[in-house]
Write a protein that holds these residues in place. Structure first.
Motif, PDB file in Angstrom:
ATOM      1  N   ALA A   1       0.833  -1.206   0.000  1.00 55.59           N
ATOM      2  CA  ALA A   1       0.000   0.000   0.000  1.00 55.59           C
ATOM      3  C   ALA A   1       0.864   1.251   0.000  1.00 55.59           C
ATOM      4  O   ALA A   1       0.551   2.237  -0.685  1.00 55.59           O
ATOM      5  N   SER A   2       1.964   1.184   0.762  1.00 51.78           N
ATOM      6  CA  SER A   2       2.879   2.332   0.782  1.00 51.78           C
ATOM      7  C   SER A   2       3.509   2.552  -0.593  1.00 51.78           C
ATOM      8  O   SER A   2       3.607   3.687  -1.070  1.00 51.78           O
ATOM      9  N   ARG A   3       3.919   1.427  -1.212  1.00 52.36           N
ATOM     10  CA  ARG A   3       4.502   1.554  -2.559  1.00 52.36           C
ATOM     11  C   ARG A   3       3.466   2.062  -3.556  1.00 52.36           C
ATOM     12  O   ARG A   3       3.777   2.898  -4.417  1.00 52.36           O
ATOM     13  N   GLU A   4       2.235   1.532  -3.441  1.00 53.88           N
ATOM     14  CA  GLU A   4       1.186   1.973  -4.351  1.00 53.88           C
ATOM     15  C   GLU A   4       0.866   3.447  -4.141  1.00 53.88           C
ATOM     16  O   GLU A   4       0.643   4.194  -5.094  1.00 53.88           O
ATOM     17  N   ALA A   5       0.837   3.866  -2.839  1.00 56.98           N
ATOM     18  CA  ALA A   5       0.578   5.275  -2.563  1.00 56.98           C
ATOM     19  C   ALA A   5       1.694   6.149  -3.120  1.00 56.98           C
ATOM     20  O   ALA A   5       1.434   7.197  -3.734  1.00 56.98           O
ATOM     21  N   ALA A   6       2.954   5.697  -2.897  1.00 53.87           N
ATOM     22  CA  ALA A   6       4.078   6.468  -3.436  1.00 53.87           C
ATOM     23  C   ALA A   6       4.033   6.499  -4.957  1.00 53.87           C
ATOM     24  O   ALA A   6       4.294   7.534  -5.589  1.00 53.87           O
ATOM     25  N   ARG A   7       3.694   5.334  -5.547  1.00 51.14           N
ATOM     26  CA  ARG A   7       3.602   5.292  -7.010  1.00 51.14           C
ATOM     27  C   ARG A   7       2.478   6.193  -7.503  1.00 51.14           C
ATOM     28  O   ARG A   7       2.625   6.916  -8.493  1.00 51.14           O
ATOM     29  N   SER A   8       1.329   6.169  -6.772  1.00 55.46           N
ATOM     30  CA  SER A   8       0.213   7.019  -7.167  1.00 55.46           C
ATOM     31  C   SER A   8       0.588   8.493  -7.070  1.00 55.46           C
ATOM     32  O   SER A   8       0.257   9.299  -7.952  1.00 55.46           O
ATOM     33  N   ILE A   9       1.304   8.831  -5.976  1.00 55.25           N
ATOM     34  CA  ILE A   9       1.740  10.223  -5.820  1.00 55.25           C
ATOM     35  C   ILE A   9       2.696  10.611  -6.942  1.00 55.25           C
ATOM     36  O   ILE A   9       2.592  11.708  -7.528  1.00 55.25           O
ATOM     37  N   ARG A  10       3.629   9.689  -7.260  1.00 52.66           N
ATOM     38  CA  ARG A  10       4.562   9.986  -8.358  1.00 52.66           C
ATOM     39  C   ARG A  10       3.817  10.142  -9.673  1.00 52.66           C
ATOM     40  O   ARG A  10       4.140  11.047 -10.472  1.00 52.66           O
ATOM     41  N   GLU A  11       2.842   9.258  -9.902  1.00 50.48           N
ATOM     42  CA  GLU A  11       2.074   9.366 -11.144  1.00 50.48           C
ATOM     43  C   GLU A  11       1.300  10.677 -11.203  1.00 50.48           C
ATOM     44  O   GLU A  11       1.234  11.325 -12.250  1.00 50.48           O
ATOM     45  N   GLN A  12       0.706  11.059 -10.050  1.00 47.73           N
ATOM     46  CA  GLN A  12      -0.019  12.325 -10.023  1.00 47.73           C
ATOM     47  C   GLN A  12       0.934  13.503 -10.255  1.00 47.73           C
ATOM     48  O   GLN A  12       0.605  14.443 -10.987  1.00 47.73           O
ATOM     49  N   GLN A  13       2.113  13.429  -9.602  1.00 48.52           N
ATOM     50  CA  GLN A  13       3.091  14.495  -9.797  1.00 48.52           C
ATOM     51  C   GLN A  13       3.577  14.531 -11.247  1.00 48.52           C
ATOM     52  O   GLN A  13       3.710  15.614 -11.837  1.00 48.52           O
TER      53      GLN A  13
END
Length: 477
Positions: free
Chosen positions: A309-321
């Motif tokens: 979940a942490s990786r997915e959240a970080a990935r989601s944040i990176r994708e959003q950024q």
């Protein structure tokens, strides 16, 4: 080993987890196949490799299973399971089956009735029947048209087709209530279970063992058993050990007694065999042990889910950024493109304006030169006493008046040339003019007629007026 790259270390760990070989053998096998995990596993699954490894694996399996059963008896008394590392293959698994004979009439957690006198009398006949049936079954499986024709030595078997064939056979034999089998290879099932953080249940089927049919009918298609697997989202993989891949999996997992099941789960970031079920096992016993396993491994799965979940959240944040950055770049690009187009349009308009101004200035110069040429070329004014003359009173646009005598038999063009050579302000130098008679109003457009023919004889008053051009109309708009 320390000099291996991260990818090679991951391949080595995964190869060890699947094959159960020690680190040096795994290293040698991967090195021989240029660190290609799939080719190395295929090589391991070849018959020659199994011939070399099966003896050592089985020897390890036998000793460890005995030790594990001893530990399992102790574990059962304390109501908990113990997980060894590594847990793939059988050599380092959790305790295998529950006690085969814990009390009279109880075998493998399934209670059987006490033998009667009649059953004792028929025992020789039953064993004779089983012996003959084993020979017939063996001969049947050698035939090419049998459902399973002993393809253990076939290396061209497609695991997906093998799985589909087994699933179709199992459903036809035991009905559609069985758990949903995974249609693919064992390695694929293991990878998906790890990827999706699920438990993998491996079921190996063998008709040559007495308890198999009873186990399938009373346990594996039992509604309680199937419902439990569905609730806990078990990934189920099964196969007949007469097929090539299930036979190899039985060697990897160290199966010695059938029916055989193995629960494989995530333990310390690796997929390992957590528990084996060998022989008859009831749905209640399976659920009891599985609940204990799930409770013990919840911490590993919770950690894995949290990390994912942490990786997915970080990935989601990176994708959003990244998306915001790309949108910003796109907006900047559009702004730059719009500014470029506006600048190009502005430059084009300025260039057009400069071109028009240059053209107007050129026309002015030509017009001014024409005035000078006309002034120099106009014939002298006739004497007032000369016959056939006409005297014209010419009113200019600025209100001035000119008196000019012309030969009445000459063209009106001479009047236009004379007027054009004068200062006609406020009429623009580039504007056209026309000569008219105010009363009655008449416009003298035909310049090739004489003064006499035009009625401007012997005298007349004319007015010079500006002709509005299209250019002037556009300026007014």
């Amino acid at each position: 080993m320390d000099e291996l790259s991260e990818i090679q270390q991951n391949n080595l760990a995964q190869f060890q987890a699947i094959s159960g070989l020690d680190e040096q053998l795994s290293f040698d096998c991967l090195s021989a196949h240029n660190w290609n995990l799939e080719q190395s596993l295929n090589s391991l699954y070849s018959e020659s490799a199994f011939d070399q490894a099966s003896s050592s694996i089985n020897n390890q399996s036998t000793s460890n299973i005995q030790n594990n059963r001893t530990r399992n008896n102790t574990t059962a008394d304390h109501g908990s399971s113990h997980v060894n590392d590594p847990l793939l293959p059988a050599a380092s698994s959790v305790a295998s089956a529950p006690p085969r004979q814990s009390q009279r009439g109880t075998i493998g957690n399934v209670t059987r009735p006490t033998p009667s006198l009649l059953s004792i009398l028929f025992t020789p006949l039953i064993w004779s029947y089983k012996f003959v049936w084993s020979i017939v079954s063996f001969a049947y499986y050698l035939l090419p048209f049998s459902n399973y024709n002993r393809i253990r030595n076939s290396q061209n078997n497609d695991p997906k087709n093998t799985a589909k064939t087994f699933i179709a056979y199992f459903k036809k034999r035991f009905g559609d209530k069985s758990p949903p089998f995974f249609e693919g290879s064992y390695t694929q099932a293991l990878d998906i279970a790890k990827k999706d953080l699920k438990y993998l249940l491996v079921m190996l089927y063998s008709e040559d063992h007495d308890d198999t049919l009873k186990f399938c009918r009373e346990t594996f298609v039992n509604d309680v058993f199937v419902g439990y697997l569905r609730r806990h989202e078990f990934l189920v993989w099964g196969g007949n050990i007469k097929d090539s891949e299930p036979y190899k999996v039985s060697l990897l997992l160290g199966a010695t007694c059938y029916p055989f099941m193995a629960v494989i789960g995530l333990h310390e970031s690796k997929m390992k065999v957590i528990h084996r079920f060998e022989g008859l096992v009831s749905p209640d016993r399976f659920i009891e042990i599985s609940d204990r396993i799930i409770n013990q491994l919840n911490v590993f799965y919770a950690t894995a889910r949290a990390e994912r979940a942490s990786r997915e959240a970080a990935r989601s944040i990176r994708e959003q950024q990244d998306a915001a950055y790309l949108r910003s770049l796109e907006a900047d690009r559009e702004k730059a493109e719009l500014a470029r187009k506006e600048q190009a349009l502005k430059e084009q308009e300025e260039e057009l304006k400069r071109s028009q101004e240059f053209e107007i200035e050129k026309q002015r110069e030509l017009k001014l030169q024409r005035k000078l040429d006309l002034a120099a070329s106009i014939p002298d004014e006739p004497d007032a006493n000369t016959p056939n003359i006409t005297k014209l009173n010419i009113r200019l646009p600025n209100g001035d008046r000119l008196i000019r005598i012309f030969d009445a038999d000459t063209d009106i063009q001479n009047l236009y040339d004379f007027v054009e050579s004068q200062d006609l302000e406020p009429i623009d130098l580039l504007s056209e003019f026309v000569i008219v008679n105010t009363y009655p109003r008449r416009q003298y457009d035909e310049k090739n007629v004489t003064f006499r023919q035009a009625g401007l004889f012997p005298n007349a008053t004319v007015v010079v007026e500006e002709v509005e051009s299209d250019y002037d109309e556009e300026d007014d708009e």
